[in-house]
Design a protein around this motif. Structure first.
Motif, PDB file in Angstrom:
ATOM      1  N   LYS A 338      52.332  43.178-109.261  1.00 30.94           N
ATOM      2  CA  LYS A 338      51.837  43.055-107.890  1.00 30.94           C
ATOM      3  C   LYS A 338      52.875  42.386-106.998  1.00 30.94           C
ATOM      4  CE  LYS A 338      48.840  44.501-106.480  1.00 30.94           C
ATOM      5  NZ  LYS A 338      47.446  44.112-106.543  1.00 30.94           N
ATOM      6  N   ALA A 339      53.602  41.402-107.512  1.00 33.38           N
ATOM      7  CA  ALA A 339      54.710  40.827-106.736  1.00 33.38           C
ATOM      8  C   ALA A 339      55.747  41.904-106.442  1.00 33.38           C
ATOM      9  CB  ALA A 339      55.343  39.668-107.502  1.00 33.38           C
ATOM     10  N   LEU A 340      56.017  42.754-107.424  1.00 29.79           N
ATOM     11  CA  LEU A 340      56.960  43.857-107.227  1.00 29.79           C
ATOM     12  C   LEU A 340      56.484  44.797-106.124  1.00 29.79           C
ATOM     13  CD1 LEU A 340      59.265  45.809-107.995  1.00 29.79           C
ATOM     14  CD2 LEU A 340      57.805  46.653-109.858  1.00 29.79           C
ATOM     15  N   LEU A 341      55.218  45.166-106.148  1.00 29.13           N
ATOM     16  CA  LEU A 341      54.690  46.097-105.150  1.00 29.13           C
ATOM     17  C   LEU A 341      54.759  45.509-103.744  1.00 29.13           C
ATOM     18  CD1 LEU A 341      51.614  47.444-107.152  1.00 29.13           C
ATOM     19  CD2 LEU A 341      53.568  48.809-106.374  1.00 29.13           C
ATOM     20  N   PHE A 342      54.437  44.243-103.615  1.00 26.93           N
ATOM     21  CA  PHE A 342      54.493  43.628-102.287  1.00 26.93           C
ATOM     22  C   PHE A 342      55.931  43.489-101.787  1.00 26.93           C
ATOM     23  CE2 PHE A 342      50.025  42.173-102.578  1.00 26.93           C
ATOM     24  CZ  PHE A 342      49.648  42.449-101.277  1.00 26.93           C
ATOM     25  N   LEU A 343      56.840  43.122-102.680  1.00 29.68           N
ATOM     26  CA  LEU A 343      58.231  43.006-102.252  1.00 29.68           C
ATOM     27  C   LEU A 343      58.801  44.371-101.879  1.00 29.68           C
ATOM     28  CD1 LEU A 343      59.751  40.325-104.658  1.00 29.68           C
ATOM     29  CD2 LEU A 343      58.650  40.038-102.435  1.00 29.68           C
ATOM     30  N   ALA A 344      58.429  45.411-102.618  1.00 27.80           N
ATOM     31  CA  ALA A 344      58.873  46.761-102.269  1.00 27.80           C
ATOM     32  C   ALA A 344      58.268  47.187-100.935  1.00 27.80           C
ATOM     33  CB  ALA A 344      58.481  47.741-103.373  1.00 27.80           C
ATOM     34  N   LYS A 371      62.133  52.832-103.656  1.00 28.07           N
ATOM     35  CA  LYS A 371      61.305  53.951-104.132  1.00 28.07           C
ATOM     36  C   LYS A 371      61.051  53.856-105.630  1.00 28.07           C
ATOM     37  CE  LYS A 371      61.346  58.991-104.653  1.00 28.07           C
ATOM     38  NZ  LYS A 371      62.076  60.249-104.345  1.00 28.07           N
ATOM     39  N   TRP A 372      62.102  53.628-106.404  1.00 32.04           N
ATOM     40  CA  TRP A 372      61.947  53.638-107.858  1.00 32.04           C
ATOM     41  C   TRP A 372      61.247  52.374-108.358  1.00 32.04           C
ATOM     42  CZ3 TRP A 372      62.066  57.967-110.238  1.00 32.04           C
ATOM     43  CH2 TRP A 372      62.855  59.017-109.744  1.00 32.04           C
ATOM     44  N   THR A 373      61.521  51.255-107.753  1.00 36.57           N
ATOM     45  CA  THR A 373      60.822  50.040-108.181  1.00 36.57           C
ATOM     46  C   THR A 373      59.344  50.093-107.796  1.00 36.57           C
ATOM     47  OG1 THR A 373      61.587  48.932-106.144  1.00 36.57           O
ATOM     48  CG2 THR A 373      62.865  48.563-108.156  1.00 36.57           C
ATOM     49  N   PHE A 374      59.050  50.653-106.614  1.00 38.32           N
ATOM     50  CA  PHE A 374      57.644  50.809-106.213  1.00 38.32           C
ATOM     51  C   PHE A 374      56.926  51.752-107.170  1.00 38.32           C
ATOM     52  CE2 PHE A 374      53.956  52.065-103.809  1.00 38.32           C
ATOM     53  CZ  PHE A 374      53.665  50.960-103.011  1.00 38.32           C
ATOM     54  N   LEU A 375      57.622  52.795-107.614  1.00 34.54           N
ATOM     55  CA  LEU A 375      57.025  53.738-108.569  1.00 34.54           C
ATOM     56  C   LEU A 375      56.688  53.021-109.878  1.00 34.54           C
ATOM     57  CD1 LEU A 375      56.185  56.547-109.515  1.00 34.54           C
ATOM     58  CD2 LEU A 375      58.585  56.969-110.129  1.00 34.54           C
ATOM     59  N   ILE A 376      57.588  52.165-110.354  1.00 31.27           N
ATOM     60  CA  ILE A 376      57.322  51.436-111.595  1.00 31.27           C
ATOM     61  C   ILE A 376      56.103  50.529-111.429  1.00 31.27           C
ATOM     62  CG2 ILE A 376      58.225  49.632-113.122  1.00 31.27           C
ATOM     63  CD1 ILE A 376      61.011  50.856-112.671  1.00 31.27           C
ATOM     64  N   GLY A 377      56.034  49.824-110.299  1.00 28.31           N
ATOM     65  CA  GLY A 377      54.874  48.981-110.046  1.00 28.31           C
ATOM     66  C   GLY A 377      53.594  49.775-109.953  1.00 28.31           C
ATOM     67  N   THR A 378      53.660  50.948-109.328  1.00 32.47           N
ATOM     68  CA  THR A 378      52.486  51.809-109.185  1.00 32.47           C
ATOM     69  C   THR A 378      52.025  52.325-110.534  1.00 32.47           C
ATOM     70  OG1 THR A 378      53.253  52.470-106.984  1.00 32.47           O
ATOM     71  CG2 THR A 378      51.570  53.842-108.006  1.00 32.47           C
ATOM     72  N   LEU A 379      52.972  52.738-111.378  1.00 38.18           N
ATOM     73  CA  LEU A 379      52.622  53.190-112.724  1.00 38.18           C
ATOM     74  C   LEU A 379      52.008  52.063-113.542  1.00 38.18           C
ATOM     75  CD1 LEU A 379      55.787  55.351-113.513  1.00 38.18           C
ATOM     76  CD2 LEU A 379      53.450  56.222-113.235  1.00 38.18           C
ATOM     77  N   ALA A 380      52.549  50.859-113.381  1.00 39.15           N
ATOM     78  CA  ALA A 380      52.043  49.726-114.155  1.00 39.15           C
ATOM     79  C   ALA A 380      50.613  49.379-113.767  1.00 39.15           C
ATOM     80  CB  ALA A 380      52.961  48.520-113.960  1.00 39.15           C
ATOM     81  N   ILE A 381      50.331  49.279-112.473  1.00 37.50           N
ATOM     82  CA  ILE A 381      48.984  48.921-112.048  1.00 37.50           C
ATOM     83  C   ILE A 381      47.988  50.045-112.339  1.00 37.50           C
ATOM     84  CG2 ILE A 381      49.146  49.796-109.671  1.00 37.50           C
ATOM     85  CD1 ILE A 381      47.622  47.360-108.737  1.00 37.50           C
ATOM     86  N   MET A 451      63.432  42.668-106.825  1.00 31.19           N
ATOM     87  CA  MET A 451      62.575  43.822-107.126  1.00 31.19           C
ATOM     88  C   MET A 451      62.956  44.441-108.467  1.00 31.19           C
ATOM     89  SD  MET A 451      61.841  45.799-103.535  1.00 31.19           S
ATOM     90  CE  MET A 451      63.548  46.166-103.167  1.00 31.19           C
ATOM     91  N   VAL A 452      64.238  44.555-108.736  1.00 30.31           N
ATOM     92  CA  VAL A 452      64.698  45.133-110.003  1.00 30.31           C
ATOM     93  C   VAL A 452      64.275  44.248-111.172  1.00 30.31           C
ATOM     94  CG1 VAL A 452      66.734  45.752-111.364  1.00 30.31           C
ATOM     95  CG2 VAL A 452      66.627  46.354-108.938  1.00 30.31           C
TER      96      VAL A 452
END
Length: 613
Positions: A338-344, A371-381, A451-452
Motif C-alpha cells: 500500500k505504501a508502494l501504491l500511494f508513492l506510485a 507503471k511497473w511498480t504500480f503494477l506490482i503493487g496492484t498484483l500484490a493487493i 518505489m523500487v
C-alpha cells in the motif's frame, strides 16, 4: 543493542525539535536532517531485531508518577510483535522521508513538513514500544495530533483544513471509548501494564461480562484509528494532505495503530467470545462495504483510500476469527504494497499534476518506473499468486475456514474479487489507453528509488509467513499459529483473484463490456456507490444537524435567559446599593435621629409583646 531500544523514538523527536525551532532557516537541509535521524532509528531497529532472535522479551521501566500506593511507570517493552512493528514503521517512514525530498520540491514550508513527519514517526515508534496502556494512550493521542498537522498541511486549501478537523474529531470519538476502557481496566486490575493485565486475565480476576465490555471499548478506539465502519469517513478525506502523508498514514502507521491495539491486547479479546464476534463482523462488513465504493470512484487517491479501509477490515476479520498471525501477516504485507501504491500514485500526480483517473486516461504509461511498480503493487493487493498479498490473504481465508466462519469466508472471497476489479480498473485507466498528456515534470531518483525497494518487498514478503508465525510464537504463545489453506481453498482464492483481473481487463482495456450500459441499467446502485452510500450526508443531516441545533439552543438560552437573569440580579443589587448610598449623608444629627427611632421601635415591640416571651 536491545538495551538501547528506548533510544529509537528519540531521534525523530530530536529531528522534530530542531526543525520546528529553526523555522525556515534550514530550507532544503531540513529533509536531509530528518532522513539522517530517522535512518539512525531504523538502524537501531535492525539491531533490536537481531537481538530478538535470542531474547524473546525485554522490558525497561522507570518510575514516573506515584499517587498514594499506586506507581505509574514509563519505559519500553520489546517483544516479537512490537519488534516487527518497529521495523515496519521505521522502514516505511524512512523511505517516505526520502521520497518526500523530491515530491515536496521547493515548497516554502518544507521544514515544517519534515518536522511534522518526524513528530508522527516519533509518536508511532513510541506507541508500539509502550509497556503499559497509559503510555500507549499518550502516544496514541500524539499520533492523532501528528495526523491533524499533516492532513491539514496545505493551509491555503479549505478542503484540507476541513479534512484535518474531521479526522481529529472522528478519531476522538473512538478515543473516548478507548479511554473509558482503560479506566475500567485500571479499576478492575489496579494496573495498566500489558504483562500484569494478561496475568490477571489468566488468573480469572475479571468477570466475563466486564472483559467483554472492556474489549469492546478498546475495539471502539481501534475502529476510530483504523477507519472501520462507522467511523471510516475521515480516512478518504485525509487524501487532502500531501501524497507521501497519505502513504504514511494509510500504510504502516496511523491506521495500523488500531489493528496493533487489538493484536497487542489479544489475550483480552480471546477471553471474550462476543468481543471476537463483534471484531470479525465489523471487519467483514467494513471490507466489503469499502470495496464496493472503490469500484466507482474517479479520484486516484480516493480509490486507494477505500482499498485501505477494505484491507484494514480484512485484518480485523482475521483477528476476530482467531487468525492472530494472519492478521499481523496481512498488516505487514499491506504496509509494503500500500505504501508502494500511494508513492506510485504520488509520482503520477507529481508528473501529470492531475489525479482524476478519467482525465489522465492512460497518460501514466509515459512513466516507466511508476507503471511497473504500480503494477506490482496492484498484483500484490489483488492476491496474484506468489506475491505477498496472496500469501497473507490465503492465511486469512484459512483462519476463517478453521474457525468455521463459512459466511464470513464467502464475504472475504467476494471482497477479494472486488479488490482485483477496482484495482485493475485503476491500473488500466491510468497506465493504458490513448492518453497523450506528456509529464510536466520528470520523476527524480529519490522518488523512484523508494518505489523500487517497496516493490521488491511487495514481492518477497509473502514467502516469510511461516517464519513470521515462529517469530510471533516466541513471545505470544499458543494463539500465534499460522493456519494453512487446503489445496482447494488456494485454488479458489487464485481463481477469485484472476477472475477479477480478467473482468477488469474486458471492461476497461478491451472494452468488450460496456460500463456505461451498466451505469444506465443500475443507475440507482451506481449513484449510491458513487456517493459512498450517503454516509457523510446522513451524518450531516442527523448527528451534525442535531449537534448544531443543540448548540444554537444552548447559545440562545445563555444569551436571553442566563444573561438576562444575571443582568436583572446585578441591576437590582446596583439599584439597592445606589439608594443605600444616598442615606450616607455624613451628618451626625441624622445618624442620631435614626438610632433613636430604631431604639424606640425596639422598645415599642417589647411593650406590645409583653417582654421577651
Amino acid at each position: 543493542m536491545i538495551s538501547f531500544a528506548w533510544l529509537i523514538p528519540l531521534f525523530p523527536l530530536i529531528s522534530f525539535m530542531v526543525l520546528i525551532l529553526s523555522g525556515k532557516k534550514l530550507k532544503n537541509a531540513s529533509g536531509y536532517l530528518a532522513i539522517l535521524l530517522t535512518g539512525i532509528s531504523f538502524l537501531l531497529t535492525i539491531g533490536v531485531l537481531l537481538d530478538l532472535r535470542t531474547i524473546t522479551e525485554f522490558e525497561v521501566i522507570w518510575p514516573w508518577l506515584t499517587v498514594g500506593e499506586i506507581e505509574f511507570q514509563a519505559g519500553a517493552l520489546i517483544n516479537p510483535l512490537n519488534g516487527l512493528m518497529l521495523f515496519v514503521v521505521s522502514f516505511v517512514s524512512l523511505l517516505i522521508h526520502i521520497y518526500s525530498l523530491g515530491y515536496m520540491g521547493e515548497d516554502d514550508r518544507k521544514s515544517s513538513y519534515f518536522a511534522y513527519l518526524s513528530l508522527f514517526t516519533f509518536a508511532m515508534l513510541g506507541l508500539v514500544m509502550s509497556p503499559n496502556l497509559l503510555q500507549f494512550y499518550m502516544f496514541w493521542e500524539l499520533v492523532g495530533l501528528g495526523s491533524f498537522l499533516l492532513i491539514g498541511f496545505y493551509l491555503y486549501k479549505e478542503s484540507a483544513k476541513k479534512a484535518a478537523r474531521k479526522a481529529f474529531i472522528m478519531t476522538r470519538i473512538g478515543d473516548a471509548g478507548l479511554l473509558i476502557g482503560l479506566i475500567l481496566l485500571f479499576w478492575q486490575t489496579k494496573t495498566l501494564s500489558f504483562l500484569e493485565i494478561f496475568q490477571a486475565i489468566e488468573q480469572q480476576k475479571l468477570a466475563p461480562g466486564m472483559i467483554t465490555l472492556i474489549a469492546i471499548l478498546l475495539f471502539i478506539g481501534a475502529v476510530g484509528k483504523s477507519g472501520q465502519f462507522p467511523l471510516h469517513t475521515w480516512l478518504p478525506d485525509a487524501m487532502e494532505g500531501p501524497t507521501p502523508v497519505s502513504a504514511l498514514i494509510h500504510a504502516a502507521t496511523m491506521v495500523a495503530a488500531g489493528v496493533y491495539l487489538v493484536a497487542a491486547t489479544y489475550p483480552l479479546f480471546l477471553a471474550s467470545e462476543w468481543a471476537l464476534i463483534i471484531v470479525s463482523v465489523i471487519g467483514a462488513f467494513t471490507a466489503i462495504f469499502a470495496a464496493t465504493i472503490g469500484l466507482v470512484q474517479d479520484d486516484l487517491k480516493r480509490v486507494l483510500a477505500y482499498s485501505t479501509v477494505s484491507q484494514l477490515g480484512y485484518m480485523m476479520l482475521a483477528l476476530g476469527a482467531g487468525g492472530y498471525v494472519a492478521g499481523v501477516f496481512h498488516l505487514t504485507t499491506h504496509a509494503f504494497f500500500k505504501a508502494l501504491l500511494f508513492l506510485a500514485a504520488g509520482s503520477v500526480i507529481f508528473a501529470l499534476k492531475n489525479q482524476h483517473i478519467k482525465q489522465i486516461a492512460g497518460s501514466g504509461k509515459h512513466l516507466a518506473v511508476t507503471k511497473w511498480t504500480f503494477l506490482i503493487g496492484t498484483l500484490a493487493i489483488s492476491g496474484f499468486p506468489l506475491l505477498s498479498g496472496s500469501f497473507s490473504k490465503e492465511a486469512i481465508f484459512a483462519a476463517l475456514l478453521e474457525d468455521g466462519q463459512y459466511g464470513l469466508l464467502a464475504v472475504a472471497l467476494f471482497t477479494a474479487f472486488l479488490t482485483s476489479v477496482y484495482m485493475f480498473r485503476l491500473y488500466f485507466l491510468v497506465f493504458h489507453g490513448k492518453g497523450e498528456d506528456k509529464p510536466e515534470r520528470t520523476v527524480p531518483l529519490c522518488m523512484n528509488g523508494p518505489m523500487v525497494i517497496l516493490a521488491v518487498f511487495a514481492v518477497i514478503a509473502g514467502f516469510f509467513g511461516s517464519q513470521l508465525a515462529d517469530w510471533l510464537a516466541g513471545g505470544q504463545g499458543s494463539f500465534a499459529v499460522l493456519h494453512h489453506s487446503p489445496t482447494w481453498l488456494i485454488f479458489l482464492a487464485t481463481l477469485v483473484s484472476l477472475g477479477g483481473i480478467v473482468l477488469a481487463y474486458y471492461i476497461y482495456l478491451r472494452k468488450q463490456i460496456n460500463q456505461e450500459e451498466w451505469k444506465e441499467t443500475f443507475s440507482s446502485t451506481y449513484t449510491i456507490l458513487y456517493n459512498k452510500y450517503f454516509i457523510d450526508e446522513f451524518y450531516e443531516n442527523t448527528i451534525l444537524y442535531s449537534t448544531r441545533a443543540i448548540s444554537y439552543l444552548i447559545f440562545y438560552i445563555e444569551k436571553y435567559v442566563v444573561e438576562t437573569a444575571m443582568a436583572f440580579v446585578s441591576g437590582t443589587i446596583k439599584a439597592i446599593g445606589t439608594r443605600g448610598s444616598r442615606l450616607q449623608t455624613g451628618q451626625v444629627q441624622t445618624y442620631g435621629t435614626v438610632a433613636l427611632l430604631g431604639l424606640a421601635a425596639i422598645v415599642l415591640f417589647f411593650v406590645v409583646k409583653g417582654g421577651y416571651m
